[in-house]
Design an enzyme around this catalytic site. Structure first.
Site, mmCIF file in Angstrom:
data_model
loop_
_atom_site.group_PDB
_atom_site.id
_atom_site.type_symbol
_atom_site.label_atom_id
_atom_site.label_comp_id
_atom_site.label_asym_id
_atom_site.label_seq_id
_atom_site.Cartn_x
_atom_site.Cartn_y
_atom_site.Cartn_z
ATOM 1 N N GLY A 54 21.807 -27.427 -6.392
ATOM 2 C CA GLY A 54 21.863 -26.018 -6.217
ATOM 3 C C GLY A 54 22.872 -25.536 -5.053
ATOM 4 N N PRO A 55 23.215 -24.293 -4.865
ATOM 5 C CG PRO A 55 23.637 -22.161 -5.120
ATOM 6 C CD PRO A 55 23.194 -23.187 -5.892
ATOM 7 C CB SER A 56 24.665 -24.583 0.952
ATOM 8 O OG SER A 56 24.139 -24.511 2.295
ATOM 9 N N GLY A 57 21.604 -23.012 0.549
ATOM 10 C CA GLY A 57 20.804 -22.110 0.984
ATOM 11 C C GLY A 57 19.861 -21.509 -0.013
ATOM 12 C CE LYS A 68 20.540 -28.104 -2.458
ATOM 13 N NZ LYS A 68 20.874 -26.811 -1.848
ATOM 14 N N GLY A 69 15.522 -27.557 -0.062
ATOM 15 C CA GLY A 69 15.085 -28.314 1.347
ATOM 16 C C GLY A 69 13.438 -27.690 1.232
ATOM 17 N NE ARG A 97 22.162 -27.341 8.700
ATOM 18 C CZ ARG A 97 21.934 -27.532 7.369
ATOM 19 N NH1 ARG A 97 20.750 -27.792 7.100
ATOM 20 N NH2 ARG A 97 22.926 -27.187 6.427
ATOM 21 N NE ARG A 147 20.391 -23.524 6.337
ATOM 22 C CZ ARG A 147 20.770 -24.183 5.460
ATOM 23 N NH1 ARG A 147 19.946 -24.906 4.285
ATOM 24 N NH2 ARG A 147 22.165 -24.701 5.238
ATOM 25 N NE ARG A 172 27.362 -25.632 4.718
ATOM 26 C CZ ARG A 172 26.481 -26.648 4.715
ATOM 27 N NH1 ARG A 172 25.235 -26.480 4.101
ATOM 28 N NH2 ARG A 172 26.752 -27.806 5.496
HETATM 29 P P1 ADP Z 1 18.871 -25.309 1.003
HETATM 30 O O1 ADP Z 1 17.991 -26.964 1.150
HETATM 31 O O2 ADP Z 1 19.041 -25.417 -0.481
HETATM 32 O O3 ADP Z 1 20.159 -25.638 1.493
HETATM 33 P P2 ADP Z 1 16.886 -24.223 2.285
HETATM 34 O O4 ADP Z 1 15.813 -24.732 1.844
HETATM 35 O O5 ADP Z 1 17.290 -24.552 3.671
HETATM 36 O O6 ADP Z 1 18.137 -24.135 1.504
HETATM 37 O O7 ADP Z 1 16.538 -22.833 2.427
HETATM 38 C C1 ADP Z 1 17.472 -21.784 3.046
HETATM 39 C C2 ADP Z 1 16.802 -20.726 3.742
HETATM 40 O O8 ADP Z 1 16.187 -19.629 2.680
HETATM 41 C C3 ADP Z 1 15.522 -21.258 4.801
HETATM 42 O O9 ADP Z 1 15.582 -20.330 5.781
HETATM 43 C C4 ADP Z 1 14.146 -20.890 3.790
HETATM 44 O O10 ADP Z 1 13.167 -20.557 4.706
HETATM 45 C C5 ADP Z 1 14.879 -19.910 2.916
HETATM 46 N N1 ADP Z 1 14.138 -19.802 1.484
HETATM 47 C C6 ADP Z 1 13.922 -20.717 0.531
HETATM 48 N N2 ADP Z 1 13.573 -20.090 -0.369
HETATM 49 C C7 ADP Z 1 13.200 -18.954 -0.399
HETATM 50 C C8 ADP Z 1 12.760 -17.675 -1.127
HETATM 51 N N3 ADP Z 1 12.274 -18.249 -2.409
HETATM 52 N N4 ADP Z 1 12.744 -16.552 -0.784
HETATM 53 C C9 ADP Z 1 13.292 -16.190 0.488
HETATM 54 N N5 ADP Z 1 13.678 -17.268 1.394
HETATM 55 C C10 ADP Z 1 13.803 -18.387 0.996
HETATM 56 P P1 5GP Z 2 23.483 -29.657 3.916
HETATM 57 O O1 5GP Z 2 24.590 -29.999 5.012
HETATM 58 O O2 5GP Z 2 23.351 -28.260 4.071
HETATM 59 O O3 5GP Z 2 22.419 -30.611 4.491
HETATM 60 O O4 5GP Z 2 23.980 -30.127 2.601
HETATM 61 C C1 5GP Z 2 24.947 -29.665 1.904
HETATM 62 C C2 5GP Z 2 25.017 -29.996 0.490
HETATM 63 O O5 5GP Z 2 25.351 -31.341 0.297
HETATM 64 C C3 5GP Z 2 23.681 -29.691 -0.301
HETATM 65 O O6 5GP Z 2 24.366 -29.225 -1.590
HETATM 66 C C4 5GP Z 2 23.132 -30.859 -0.437
HETATM 67 O O7 5GP Z 2 22.656 -31.088 -1.991
HETATM 68 C C5 5GP Z 2 24.273 -32.016 -0.686
HETATM 69 N N1 5GP Z 2 24.122 -33.241 -0.472
HETATM 70 C C6 5GP Z 2 23.223 -33.579 0.493
HETATM 71 N N2 5GP Z 2 23.102 -35.051 0.186
HETATM 72 C C7 5GP Z 2 23.814 -35.643 -0.560
HETATM 73 C C8 5GP Z 2 24.263 -36.950 -1.075
HETATM 74 O O8 5GP Z 2 23.658 -37.720 -0.905
HETATM 75 N N3 5GP Z 2 25.307 -36.794 -2.026
HETATM 76 C C9 5GP Z 2 25.877 -35.420 -2.657
HETATM 77 N N4 5GP Z 2 26.757 -35.597 -3.591
HETATM 78 N N5 5GP Z 2 25.667 -34.381 -2.010
HETATM 79 C C10 5GP Z 2 24.497 -34.317 -0.943
#
Ligand code: ADP
Ligand code: 5GP
Length: 392
Positions: free
Chosen positions: A140-143, A146-147, A173, A266, A277
C-alpha cells in the site's frame, strides 16, 4: 571444466553409480541423473563443508558448477539418495535441525538460474520437517497505515506472527533500530548480495533500494511463526511470481487528502520526500487496485475497524489469544552410522549395523514445498519397528 580429481577416476570408470560411497573415503557420494554424475565430497573429519562436482559422461569431462543457496556446514560424513530432480543429502552426527539437506540438480529454480548464468548450476536447500503457514504480504502507499496495522497484529498475537526484516539503503528514522525495523545496508553491499541470489525480491522505492532476503522470511517460519512482509507493489509482484505461496493484501487510503495528512502528521520525511511519496502513491494505488496481484483490498479509514477487518480476513476474529499453541516442531534423530534406500516417495534410513534394523526411520518426501533459494518444507517422518524386507 577440468580434470577428474585423482581419487575419483577409478571409481567412475565402472559405470554410473547411485547413492554409493566411493572407495577412498566415507564421505563422498555419487548420484547419476541422465548423463551427469553428481559427486558430493565432505572431509569426513568435520573440517570442510560438502563440495559438489559433476562428471558429464556425454563429454567425458568434469564440470565445476556454480553452487547456489546456503551450503551445509561441516559434518562427520553424509549419505545421499536421488529424489526426482534433487538429491537428498543426510548429514551424519549433526544437530537434529541440521541433518536433512537437498542438493537441487534440475528443479525449476536451477533451470532458471542455469539459463540466467549460462553455467552449470546446482543449489542447496535445507530440509525442514512440517509445513509453515502461508506468509502475509502487505502493500500500500507510504503513510496508509501498513506499519500501524502490522504492529497491532504483532502486539496482540506475539507468538503467532513474525516480521520479515527487510534490507534498505535509506537512512534510519529516529526511533528505528538496525536489525529490528530494517537491516540498514550500504548500496554496494546490497547490490552484491542481490547478485549472489540472497534476495527473494528487491525494488527501487522512492529513490532507495529495498529488498526481502530469503533468510528474513525463513527465520520467521523456522521459529514456528507466520511471516508478515511489508513491501511495495513491485516487490509483491515479484513474490507472486516466486515459489513462495503467500496471501496478498493491499491497503488503500480513504482519500489522497487523508493520505497526505497522515504522511505529514507522521513527521518522518522531508517536504521533498513527502511529495515524492505522494506522487508514487497514485501509481501504486492504480497498480494495487487494478492488477491481479492482491487477494484482498483493505480500506484503512477508521483504524480500529480496519484492524478488525484485517483480523477477520486472517481468520482471527473471535480468536482467543491465550488458546494453546500449536504442537512444537517434531525432531528427527538420525543414527550416526546409517544407510539409505528409497521406496517410491519414502526414504528408509536404517542403522549401519544390520542387527539394529528394528528402528527404521521412514522419511516421507511426497509433499515437498518451497526449495532453493529457501528451505524445503513439507517433510514428514515416522519411526517404525520393522525390518527393511518386510517393507518391500
Ligand atoms: P505506512 O507504514 O503505511 O507507511 P504508518 O503505519 O507509518 O504507514 O502510518 C502513517 C501515519 O498514519 C502514522 O502516524 C499512523 O499513526 C497514522 N495512521 C495509520 N492508520 C490510520 C488511520 N486509520 N487513521 C488515522 N491515522 C492513521
Ligand atoms: P519506508 O521507507 O516508509 O519504511 O518504506 C517505503 C516503502 O518501501 C513502503 O511502501 C514499504 O512497503 C516498501 N518496502 C519496505 N521494505 C521493502 C522490501 O523489502 N521490498 C520492497 N519491494 N519494498 C519494501
Amino acid at each position: 571444466m577440468g580434470e577428474a580429481p585423482a581419487f575419483l577416476v577409478d571409481d567412475l570408470q565402472d559405470g554410473p553409480l547411485n547413492g554409493l560411497e566411493l572407495k577412498n573415503g566415507t564421505c563422498k557420494t555419487t548420484t547419476t541423473v541422465g548423463d551427469k554424475t553428481y559427486v558430493t565430497v565432505g572431509a569426513g573429519d568435520g573440517t570442510l563443508s560438502i563440495d559438489v562436482q559433476i562428471f558429464d559422461r556425454s563429454l567425458g569431462e568434469w564440470v565445476h558448477p556454480t553452487v547456489l543457496g546456503t551450503k551445509p556446514l561441516s559434518c562427520k560424513g553424509h549419505s545421499a539418495v536421488l529424489c526426482e530432480n534433487r538429491i537428498l543429502v543426510l548429514k551424519k552426527g549433526s544437530k537434529s535441525d541440521d541433518q536433512i539437506w537437498f542438493l537441487e540438480v534440475d528443479t525449476e529454480y536451477v533451470r532458471q538460474q542455469r539459463k540466467k548464468l549460462g553455467t552449470e548450476v546446482v543449489a542447496w536447500s535445507k530440509g525442514v520437517i512440517g509445513n509453515a503457514e502461508k506468509p502475509i504480504v502487505i502493500s500500500g502507499p507510504s503513510g496508509v497505515g501498513k506499519g500501524t496495522l502490522i504492529s497491532m497484529l504483532m502486539k496482540e498475537f506475539p507468538s503467532m506472527f513474525g516480521f520479515s526484516v527487510s534490507h534498505t539503503t535509506r537512512a534510519p528514522r529516529n526511533m528505528e533500530k538496525d536489525g529490528v525495523h530494517y537491516h540498514f545496508t550500504d548500496k554496494s553491499v546490497m547490490e552484491k548480495e542481490i547478485k549472489n541470489g540472497k534476495f527473494l525480491e528487491f525494488a527501487s522505492v522512492h529513490g532507495n533500494l529495498y529488498g526481502t532476503s530469503v533468510e528474513a522470511v525463513e527465520v520467521v517460519a523456522d521459529a514456528g511463526k507466520r511471516c508478515i512482509l511489508d513491501i511495495d507493489v513491485q516487490g509483491a509482484k515479484s513474490v507472486r511470481a516466486s515459489s513462495l505461496e503467500a496471501i496478498f493484501i493491499f491497503v488503500c487510503p480513504p482519500s489522497m487528502e487523508e493520505l497526505e495528512k497522515r504522511l505529514r502528521d507522521r513527521g518522518t520525511e522531508t517536504e521533498e520526500q513527502i511529495l515524492k511519496r505522494l506522487r508514487n502513491a497514485k501509481a501504486e494505488i492504480e497498480q494495487g487496485t487494478s492488477s491481479n496481484i492482491f487477494d484482498f483490498m483493505l480500506y484503512n479509514d477508521k483504524l480500529e475497524e480496519s484492524y478488525e477487518k484485517l483480523k477477520k480476513l486472517l481468520g482471527l476474529d473471535g480468536f482467543v489469544a491465550a488458546s494453546p499453541k500449536s504442537a512444537a516442531p517434531r525432531e528427527i534423530n538420525l543414527p550416526l552410522d546409517h544407510s539409505v534406500s528409497k521406496i517410491d516417495d519414502k526414504i528408509i534410513i536404517s542403522s549401519g549395523l544390520e542387527k539394529e534394523t528394528k528402528n527404521l526411520i521412514m522419511l516421507d518426501v511426497s509433499s515437498l514445498k518451497g526449495g532453493a533459494p529457501g528451505r524445503t518444507r513439507g517433510l514428514d517422518f515416522q519411526v517404525i519397528g520393522a525390518s527393511l524386507d518386510k517393507l518391500c
